[in-house]
Design an enzyme around this catalytic site. Sequence first.
Site, PDB file in Angstrom:
ATOM      1  N   GLU A 116      -8.840  -5.055   8.893  1.00  0.00           N
ATOM      2  CA  GLU A 116      -7.272  -5.390   9.326  1.00  0.00           C
ATOM      3  C   GLU A 116      -7.791  -4.700  11.397  1.00  0.00           C
ATOM      4  OE1 GLU A 116      -2.841  -3.135   9.369  1.00  0.00           O
ATOM      5  OE2 GLU A 116      -5.154  -2.118   8.599  1.00  0.00           O
ATOM      6  N   SER A 152      -2.984   6.283   9.531  1.00  0.00           N
ATOM      7  CA  SER A 152      -2.895   7.568  10.944  1.00  0.00           C
ATOM      8  C   SER A 152      -3.319   8.265  11.255  1.00  0.00           C
ATOM      9  CB  SER A 152      -1.785   8.244  10.424  1.00  0.00           C
ATOM     10  OG  SER A 152      -2.659   9.639   9.221  1.00  0.00           O
ATOM     11  N   TYR A 179       0.902  -1.349   0.121  1.00  0.00           N
ATOM     12  CA  TYR A 179      -0.081  -0.006  -0.107  1.00  0.00           C
ATOM     13  C   TYR A 179       1.085   1.554  -0.165  1.00  0.00           C
ATOM     14  CZ  TYR A 179      -4.826  -2.199   0.978  1.00  0.00           C
ATOM     15  OH  TYR A 179      -5.949  -3.182   0.535  1.00  0.00           O
ATOM     16  N   SER A 180       1.286   1.407   0.586  1.00  0.00           N
ATOM     17  CA  SER A 180       2.261   3.031   1.211  1.00  0.00           C
ATOM     18  C   SER A 180       3.590   2.778   0.197  1.00  0.00           C
ATOM     19  CB  SER A 180       2.344   2.817   2.726  1.00  0.00           C
ATOM     20  OG  SER A 180       1.456   3.029   3.598  1.00  0.00           O
ATOM     21  N   SER A 221       5.588  -4.737   5.226  1.00  0.00           N
ATOM     22  CA  SER A 221       5.842  -5.588   6.917  1.00  0.00           C
ATOM     23  C   SER A 221       6.041  -6.778   6.451  1.00  0.00           C
ATOM     24  CB  SER A 221       4.905  -5.682   7.610  1.00  0.00           C
ATOM     25  OG  SER A 221       4.235  -4.496   8.354  1.00  0.00           O
TER      26      SER A 221
END
Length: 393
Positions: free
Chosen positions: A249, A372, A133-134, A166
């Site tokens: 998630e 965030s 994603y990021s 991750s």
Amino acid sequence: MDLTYSAADEAFRREVRDWLETALSGDFAGLRGLGGPGREHEAFEERLAWDRHLGAHGWTCIGWEQEHGGRGLGLLRQIIFHEEYARAEAPARVNHLGEELLGPTLIAFGTGEQRRRFLPAIVAVRELWCQGYSEPGAGSDLASVSTRARLDGDEWVIDGQKVWTSLAHHADWCFAVARTVPGSRRHQGLSYLLVPMRQDGVEVRPITQLTGTSEFNEVYFDGARTDASLVVGEPGAGWTVAMGTLGFERGISTVGQQIGFGRELDAVVALARRNGAIDDPVIQDRIARARMGLDVMRLHALRTLTGNRSGTPGPEASVSKLLWATWHRGLGELAMEVAGATSLVAQAPPYALDEFQRLFLFSRADTIYGGSNEIQRNIIAERVLGLPREARP
């Protein structure tokens, strides 16, 4: 919200507890408590073997319907399993991204062929997944991704960079968001692709974190390829799928996570008693507030889960993420205050950390990854409370 457990539920709890006690007293006895945040490197291969042992005995994907390889267990029994797993100090799972994120996403949005191809391998823990994603210029603002994919015959060709990925250094596959419609902006023109990691054109570079470990990675796609059929949902309409994954998630596994939080809080209290910090009225107040916050967090999570009958978590899940991330970051800060001046000194050269230092350092990321705090507040304001949208360029 009815949290009453029936006699059958309690019998199931005993079954889970007894099985874990037996399994963790044999070849896997040394794995108790290993692999938590900031300790992802601990006994990885042994924990992978443990996950496969769980799968072989029917303890992975327990909430999935039987047709998808699960047990079809209801919400309360899933909660019981996660609670007992945490109470047993069973090792951190290595298959979380496949079981808790990608699998439910394929069940909700994937094709029959995609489910037949990937779900059995997730249940058996034969293939591991990471989340693409990021990006360097698109962290919490996922709609700004610049990784691109184009069709070349019967394959997607992918170019771009992902970051904070991750466990990418262990993963066999990545579920990635890429822009597939040239000239599109923001949420439009994105696609949700399933990409094999073990190929030329995929480079993984581990990132050393404050804890000294490297759970996170940079991932570079340079002409990486995946089959044209491995797009989840319609091409160009991947935003809805990506948001569905983020909802999963924040699902049932967070209930077990809170058991671990409670254990960490107990350790901070025990430290305060040992070093006398408990006599400070300010510390006493902060400990009391932390205990109440943990109870509120648990009850809110249970209410959110039991109140959602659609099977796909909605924007209300952002409240749970905001609650636990902020609480856990605060616990890390409290641990440092309780430890006092010794918290500033490494336990041994060159950079050995104790459990409280590791808690503090890793929990700084809690309010950033997975969306965030600022993004969660926007979602809550706009999609839950119906407030005007924030001005966007």
